[in-house]
Design a protein around this motif. Sequence first.
Motif, mmCIF file in Angstrom:
data_model
loop_
_atom_site.group_PDB
_atom_site.id
_atom_site.type_symbol
_atom_site.label_atom_id
_atom_site.label_comp_id
_atom_site.label_asym_id
_atom_site.label_seq_id
_atom_site.Cartn_x
_atom_site.Cartn_y
_atom_site.Cartn_z
ATOM 1 N N SER A 103 -1.811 -9.353 -3.367
ATOM 2 C CA SER A 103 -0.797 -8.295 -3.414
ATOM 3 C C SER A 103 -1.456 -6.937 -3.230
ATOM 4 C CB SER A 103 -0.059 -8.322 -4.758
ATOM 5 O OG SER A 103 0.798 -7.213 -4.892
ATOM 6 N N GLU A 104 -0.792 -6.075 -2.486
ATOM 7 C CA GLU A 104 -1.299 -4.724 -2.255
ATOM 8 C C GLU A 104 -0.212 -3.711 -2.547
ATOM 9 O OE1 GLU A 104 -3.241 -1.942 1.310
ATOM 10 O OE2 GLU A 104 -2.612 -4.012 1.715
ATOM 11 N N VAL A 105 -0.541 -2.724 -3.367
ATOM 12 C CA VAL A 105 0.378 -1.616 -3.616
ATOM 13 C C VAL A 105 0.237 -0.631 -2.462
ATOM 14 C CG1 VAL A 105 0.995 0.279 -5.152
ATOM 15 C CG2 VAL A 105 0.223 -1.899 -6.110
ATOM 16 N N LEU A 106 1.330 -0.425 -1.734
ATOM 17 C CA LEU A 106 1.296 0.454 -0.567
ATOM 18 C C LEU A 106 1.369 1.919 -0.992
ATOM 19 C CD1 LEU A 106 3.681 -1.568 1.790
ATOM 20 C CD2 LEU A 106 1.191 -1.734 1.560
ATOM 21 N N PRO A 107 0.894 2.805 -0.133
ATOM 22 C CA PRO A 107 0.942 4.241 -0.475
ATOM 23 C C PRO A 107 2.353 4.678 -0.853
ATOM 24 C CG PRO A 107 -0.385 3.879 1.489
ATOM 25 C CD PRO A 107 0.254 2.560 1.167
ATOM 26 N N GLN A 108 2.458 5.429 -1.947
ATOM 27 C CA GLN A 108 3.753 5.854 -2.445
ATOM 28 C C GLN A 108 4.323 6.998 -1.625
ATOM 29 O OE1 GLN A 108 2.310 5.640 -6.927
ATOM 30 N NE2 GLN A 108 4.487 6.105 -6.824
ATOM 31 N N LYS A 109 5.659 7.007 -1.570
ATOM 32 C CA LYS A 109 6.361 8.127 -0.949
ATOM 33 C C LYS A 109 6.594 9.198 -2.019
ATOM 34 C CE LYS A 109 8.661 5.085 2.365
ATOM 35 N NZ LYS A 109 9.968 4.627 2.912
ATOM 36 N N ASP A 139 9.311 9.751 -3.715
ATOM 37 C CA ASP A 139 10.069 9.276 -4.870
ATOM 38 C C ASP A 139 9.171 8.408 -5.759
ATOM 39 O OD1 ASP A 139 9.808 6.869 -3.555
ATOM 40 O OD2 ASP A 139 11.793 6.959 -2.664
ATOM 41 N N ASP A 140 9.748 7.914 -6.824
ATOM 42 C CA ASP A 140 8.974 7.159 -7.800
ATOM 43 C C ASP A 140 8.905 5.668 -7.491
ATOM 44 O OD1 ASP A 140 8.409 9.411 -9.283
ATOM 45 O OD2 ASP A 140 10.225 9.229 -10.494
ATOM 46 N N ASP A 141 9.596 5.221 -6.446
ATOM 47 C CA ASP A 141 9.579 3.801 -6.102
ATOM 48 C C ASP A 141 8.183 3.376 -5.652
ATOM 49 O OD1 ASP A 141 12.213 3.992 -6.642
ATOM 50 O OD2 ASP A 141 12.917 3.704 -4.584
ATOM 51 N N ILE A 142 7.853 2.143 -5.973
ATOM 52 C CA ILE A 142 6.581 1.566 -5.535
ATOM 53 C C ILE A 142 6.880 0.354 -4.663
ATOM 54 C CG2 ILE A 142 4.505 0.337 -6.291
ATOM 55 C CD1 ILE A 142 4.400 2.075 -8.716
ATOM 56 N N THR A 143 6.200 0.259 -3.541
ATOM 57 C CA THR A 143 6.359 -0.882 -2.634
ATOM 58 C C THR A 143 5.081 -1.701 -2.624
ATOM 59 O OG1 THR A 143 7.883 0.364 -1.223
ATOM 60 C CG2 THR A 143 6.876 -1.610 -0.280
ATOM 61 N N THR A 144 5.233 -3.006 -2.752
ATOM 62 C CA THR A 144 4.080 -3.902 -2.696
ATOM 63 C C THR A 144 4.290 -4.929 -1.594
ATOM 64 O OG1 THR A 144 5.068 -5.346 -4.375
ATOM 65 C CG2 THR A 144 3.497 -3.697 -5.136
ATOM 66 N N SER A 145 3.207 -5.292 -0.927
ATOM 67 C CA SER A 145 3.237 -6.400 0.039
ATOM 68 C C SER A 145 2.418 -7.550 -0.545
ATOM 69 C CB SER A 145 2.651 -5.970 1.382
ATOM 70 O OG SER A 145 1.277 -5.651 1.258
ATOM 71 N N VAL A 146 2.899 -8.759 -0.348
ATOM 72 C CA VAL A 146 2.239 -9.942 -0.911
ATOM 73 C C VAL A 146 2.067 -10.990 0.186
ATOM 74 C CG1 VAL A 146 2.280 -11.704 -2.718
ATOM 75 C CG2 VAL A 146 3.365 -9.485 -3.122
ATOM 76 N N GLU A 147 0.908 -11.601 0.220
ATOM 77 C CA GLU A 147 0.652 -12.721 1.119
ATOM 78 C C GLU A 147 0.239 -13.931 0.296
ATOM 79 O OE1 GLU A 147 -2.322 -11.501 3.907
ATOM 80 O OE2 GLU A 147 -0.882 -10.482 5.215
ATOM 81 N N ILE A 148 0.849 -15.073 0.606
ATOM 82 C CA ILE A 148 0.452 -16.343 -0.004
ATOM 83 C C ILE A 148 -0.161 -17.189 1.100
ATOM 84 C CG2 ILE A 148 1.212 -18.404 -1.241
ATOM 85 C CD1 ILE A 148 3.436 -16.812 -2.464
ATOM 86 N N MET A 149 -1.394 -17.646 0.877
ATOM 87 C CA MET A 149 -2.149 -18.349 1.920
ATOM 88 C C MET A 149 -2.720 -19.654 1.389
ATOM 89 S SD MET A 149 -4.293 -15.036 3.248
ATOM 90 C CE MET A 149 -4.544 -14.517 1.557
ATOM 91 N N ARG A 150 -2.949 -20.579 2.326
ATOM 92 C CA ARG A 150 -3.700 -21.774 1.997
ATOM 93 C C ARG A 150 -5.176 -21.400 1.839
ATOM 94 N NH1 ARG A 150 -1.421 -26.164 6.442
ATOM 95 N NH2 ARG A 150 0.807 -26.003 5.898
ATOM 96 N N GLU A 151 -5.930 -22.341 1.319
ATOM 97 C CA GLU A 151 -7.359 -22.078 1.143
ATOM 98 C C GLU A 151 -8.073 -21.822 2.467
ATOM 99 O OE1 GLU A 151 -9.173 -24.104 -2.718
ATOM 100 O OE2 GLU A 151 -8.273 -25.603 -1.404
ATOM 101 N N ASP A 152 -7.513 -22.382 3.576
ATOM 102 C CA ASP A 152 -8.138 -22.165 4.878
ATOM 103 C C ASP A 152 -7.709 -20.847 5.523
ATOM 104 O OD1 ASP A 152 -5.546 -22.680 5.604
ATOM 105 O OD2 ASP A 152 -5.973 -24.511 6.741
ATOM 106 N N GLY A 153 -6.915 -20.050 4.799
ATOM 107 C CA GLY A 153 -6.493 -18.748 5.299
ATOM 108 C C GLY A 153 -5.178 -18.752 6.049
ATOM 109 N N ARG A 154 -4.572 -19.901 6.244
ATOM 110 C CA ARG A 154 -3.300 -19.971 6.972
ATOM 111 C C ARG A 154 -2.178 -19.421 6.104
ATOM 112 N NH1 ARG A 154 -0.623 -25.476 9.578
ATOM 113 N NH2 ARG A 154 1.206 -24.466 10.518
#
Length: 349
Positions: A316-322, A324-339
């Motif tokens: 998970s990565e917290v993206l740069p804030q705008k 306002d007070d909202d926070i946006t996060t991006s999340v990636e779920i991957m297999r052990e091989d990176g897929r």
Amino acid sequence: MTGELGTYDVTTTLLALVTTVFCLLLLRPSAGKKAMIRTPSQAKELLTQFLRMSEGIKPIGFGAVLSVGRDLVPSEVNTPKVKPHVSVNYRVPQALCLPSSSAPSSPPGLPLGVLLAIFDDVSTWPIIVADPLRRPGVSVHLSATYLDAPVAPDSELLITSDVKKLGNLMAFCSLECRLKETGELVAVGEHTKYLPMGWVYEKLIPNFLGPLTLFSSKYGPELVKNSSALEAASTVSDLVQPLEPESEGNVTRASFSVTDECKNPMGGFHGGCQALVAQVVAGAGVAGMMGKGGKVLKSVSVSYMSTGKGVCDVVSEVLPQKQDDDITTSVEIMREDGRLISTAMMTWK
């Protein structure tokens, strides 16, 4: 002798031809009568059979943890004037409400990731009713938004799903969640599914749902009687307890093992459970940046790329804030091989 052989060959050929035609007629997808479900009782009976078959094939899974489907109230479906539609009465169990110690950025109540998981299951049911091949499909995109604070434990909800469009390849559903007592709209969602399930499924299920239901109900539980899967997590908190998020700057990482209680009936990582895992990991990162005050997850949007099994990595990565007070996060779920298994975008307020 020649005449006898000739008669025998013709008889055998005709018998083989008749048998082949009969089998083709028996196994062919019936897009006519089987698609025409006109009453709530017919819809409920079909869904009951399908759910019993699913439970028999996969009696321990994330759907069992959610405890959805005990009080189905389907509306009239598949008529020229009414779109496929299912409504479900649902009392929020305490077991699904994460305490703040498990998800520091969420107050006690039903986490949006769990509601998204419920949306995942409920929105599949009108598709099964409407689709002549009874295909549940696989999730491509799933989203949900809380319009107010998270729903409290023991709340009575009315969750409604409508099929906006159903084709041969894709299905598009919309969802609403209301407080049953007041009718207040508390959350909305959307679900997109890819329908093709393979030749075997599409030939068997539309024609043999009844016998398959009886078989799976009788023998399915016996197949897993001695499995450790029967010791399923009793609460969502137990389910995500193995997660140990570690943050470094604006990035939070964790590993998660996909156990039987995290799976869908097809044996893959349940799409709703993925959203829950993503919320917990992202929430830990947000809480680390915000301190004890934390934030509440208001919206989540998940895109699914491939089936998840075994051990998965969550980033998970917290993206740069705008401003306002909202926070946006991006999340990636991957297999052990990176897929990539799935990606998610979350907004915290």
